[in-house]
Motif scaffolding. Structure first.
Motif, mmCIF file in Angstrom:
data_model
loop_
_atom_site.group_PDB
_atom_site.id
_atom_site.type_symbol
_atom_site.label_atom_id
_atom_site.label_comp_id
_atom_site.label_asym_id
_atom_site.label_seq_id
_atom_site.Cartn_x
_atom_site.Cartn_y
_atom_site.Cartn_z
ATOM 1 N N LYS A 1 0.838 -1.188 0.000
ATOM 2 C CA LYS A 1 0.000 0.000 0.000
ATOM 3 C C LYS A 1 0.876 1.242 0.000
ATOM 4 C CE LYS A 1 -3.448 -2.455 2.787
ATOM 5 N NZ LYS A 1 -4.256 -2.430 4.039
ATOM 6 N N PRO A 2 0.352 2.369 -0.465
ATOM 7 C CA PRO A 2 1.143 3.615 -0.444
ATOM 8 C C PRO A 2 1.650 3.963 0.954
ATOM 9 C CG PRO A 2 -0.750 3.883 -1.869
ATOM 10 C CD PRO A 2 -0.913 2.544 -1.193
ATOM 11 N N GLU A 3 0.901 3.625 1.981
ATOM 12 C CA GLU A 3 1.336 3.921 3.348
ATOM 13 C C GLU A 3 2.497 3.043 3.812
ATOM 14 O OE1 GLU A 3 -1.786 3.274 2.301
ATOM 15 O OE2 GLU A 3 -2.908 2.093 3.799
ATOM 16 N N ASP A 4 2.890 2.071 3.000
ATOM 17 C CA ASP A 4 4.084 1.278 3.312
ATOM 18 C C ASP A 4 5.361 1.991 2.857
ATOM 19 O OD1 ASP A 4 2.292 -1.682 2.343
ATOM 20 O OD2 ASP A 4 2.644 -0.935 4.380
ATOM 21 N N THR A 5 5.213 3.102 2.165
ATOM 22 C CA THR A 5 6.366 3.866 1.699
ATOM 23 C C THR A 5 7.203 4.351 2.877
ATOM 24 O OG1 THR A 5 5.285 4.580 -0.338
ATOM 25 C CG2 THR A 5 7.108 5.942 0.474
ATOM 26 N N ALA A 6 8.490 3.976 2.866
ATOM 27 C CA ALA A 6 9.378 4.324 3.974
ATOM 28 C C ALA A 6 10.783 3.813 3.656
ATOM 29 C CB ALA A 6 8.897 3.700 5.285
ATOM 30 N N VAL A 7 11.719 4.214 4.487
ATOM 31 C CA VAL A 7 13.032 3.570 4.504
ATOM 32 C C VAL A 7 12.938 2.410 5.490
ATOM 33 C CG1 VAL A 7 15.482 3.815 4.980
ATOM 34 C CG2 VAL A 7 14.217 5.710 3.928
ATOM 35 N N TYR A 8 13.302 1.231 5.037
ATOM 36 C CA TYR A 8 13.215 0.028 5.863
ATOM 37 C C TYR A 8 14.602 -0.344 6.383
ATOM 38 C CZ TYR A 8 8.375 -0.781 4.609
ATOM 39 O OH TYR A 8 7.007 -0.663 4.475
ATOM 40 N N TYR A 9 14.653 -0.613 7.686
ATOM 41 C CA TYR A 9 15.911 -0.943 8.345
ATOM 42 C C TYR A 9 15.824 -2.335 8.965
ATOM 43 C CZ TYR A 9 16.714 4.118 8.216
ATOM 44 O OH TYR A 9 16.874 5.428 7.822
ATOM 45 N N CYS A 10 16.855 -3.127 8.796
ATOM 46 C CA CYS A 10 16.940 -4.346 9.590
ATOM 47 C C CYS A 10 17.849 -4.074 10.790
ATOM 48 C CB CYS A 10 17.449 -5.529 8.782
ATOM 49 S SG CYS A 10 19.177 -5.461 8.308
ATOM 50 N N ALA A 11 17.628 -4.847 11.838
ATOM 51 C CA ALA A 11 18.363 -4.627 13.071
ATOM 52 C C ALA A 11 18.555 -5.940 13.810
ATOM 53 C CB ALA A 11 17.621 -3.629 13.954
ATOM 54 N N ALA A 12 19.615 -6.003 14.620
ATOM 55 C CA ALA A 12 19.960 -7.205 15.378
ATOM 56 C C ALA A 12 19.992 -6.884 16.865
ATOM 57 C CB ALA A 12 21.318 -7.737 14.927
ATOM 58 N N SER A 13 19.447 -7.789 17.656
ATOM 59 C CA SER A 13 19.354 -7.581 19.099
ATOM 60 C C SER A 13 19.888 -8.779 19.868
ATOM 61 C CB SER A 13 17.896 -7.333 19.488
ATOM 62 O OG SER A 13 17.753 -7.308 20.888
ATOM 63 N N ARG A 14 20.565 -8.485 20.977
ATOM 64 C CA ARG A 14 21.059 -9.547 21.869
ATOM 65 C C ARG A 14 20.144 -9.749 23.063
ATOM 66 N NH1 ARG A 14 26.999 -6.976 22.441
ATOM 67 N NH2 ARG A 14 25.639 -5.153 22.617
ATOM 68 N N VAL A 15 19.002 -9.061 23.071
ATOM 69 C CA VAL A 15 18.110 -9.135 24.227
ATOM 70 C C VAL A 15 17.582 -10.546 24.412
ATOM 71 C CG1 VAL A 15 15.988 -8.590 22.973
ATOM 72 C CG2 VAL A 15 16.209 -7.925 25.379
ATOM 73 N N PHE A 16 17.312 -10.905 25.648
ATOM 74 C CA PHE A 16 16.767 -12.226 25.948
ATOM 75 C C PHE A 16 15.320 -12.300 25.466
ATOM 76 C CE2 PHE A 16 16.336 -16.181 28.074
ATOM 77 C CZ PHE A 16 15.044 -16.217 28.589
ATOM 78 N N GLY A 17 14.920 -13.452 24.952
ATOM 79 C CA GLY A 17 13.537 -13.643 24.539
ATOM 80 C C GLY A 17 13.420 -14.088 23.100
ATOM 81 N N SER A 18 12.199 -14.075 22.581
ATOM 82 C CA SER A 18 11.925 -14.594 21.238
ATOM 83 C C SER A 18 11.665 -13.507 20.215
ATOM 84 C CB SER A 18 10.727 -15.544 21.291
ATOM 85 O OG SER A 18 9.594 -14.865 21.775
ATOM 86 N N GLY A 19 11.870 -12.244 20.618
ATOM 87 C CA GLY A 19 11.665 -11.137 19.695
ATOM 88 C C GLY A 19 11.546 -9.847 20.462
ATOM 89 N N SER A 20 11.616 -8.737 19.748
ATOM 90 C CA SER A 20 11.491 -7.447 20.415
ATOM 91 C C SER A 20 10.864 -6.435 19.475
ATOM 92 C CB SER A 20 12.849 -6.938 20.886
ATOM 93 O OG SER A 20 12.732 -5.628 21.408
#
Length: 125
Positions: free
Chosen positions: A87-106
């Motif tokens: 959709k047009p509202e998906d227009t953006a700069v997309y960033y991937c990122a890595a985390s060392r935090v405990f758990g299954s996602g953040s």
């Protein structure tokens, strides 16, 4: 130290699909939770999706549920973002990122330790 490089961005029309890739350096990719965030012009960076270290658990922001899919290939040190029915509202700069935090996602930006340079995604109506 993890170096992240996104690729696959571009210009698409509404309803089209696009797949982003994020390649990570190093031999410890599987030890990181991964996430995708996006930042539209004039807006703050926001959470899109996250994936656990094994890839078994994922979470999405409501606006992309059912349209976007995150996945990872630990053998290739790569995380993907498949975007469908865009959709047009998906227009953006997309960033991937890595985390060392405990758990299954953040969902929290401040829990991510490493960021890519970003990939521009533009959806025309």
């Amino acid at each position: 130290q993890v170096n992240l490089v996104e690729s696959g961005g571009g210009l698409v029309q509404a309803g089209d699909s696009l797949r982003l890739s994020c390649a990570a350096s190093g031999r410890t990719f599987s030890s990181y939770i991964m996430g995708w965030f996006r930042q539209a012009p004039g807006k703050e960076r926001e959470f899109v999706t996250t994936i656990s270290r094994s890839g078994a658990n994922t979470a999405y922001t409501d606006s992309v549920k059912g349209r976007f899919t995150i996945s990872r290939d630990n053998a290739k040190n790569t995380v993907y973002l498949q975007m469908n029915n865009m959709k047009p509202e998906d227009t953006a700069v997309y960033y991937c990122a890595a985390s060392r935090v405990f758990g299954s996602g953040s969902r929290r930006l401040d829990e991510y330790d490493y960021w890519g340079q970003g990939a521009q995604v533009t959806v025309s109506s």
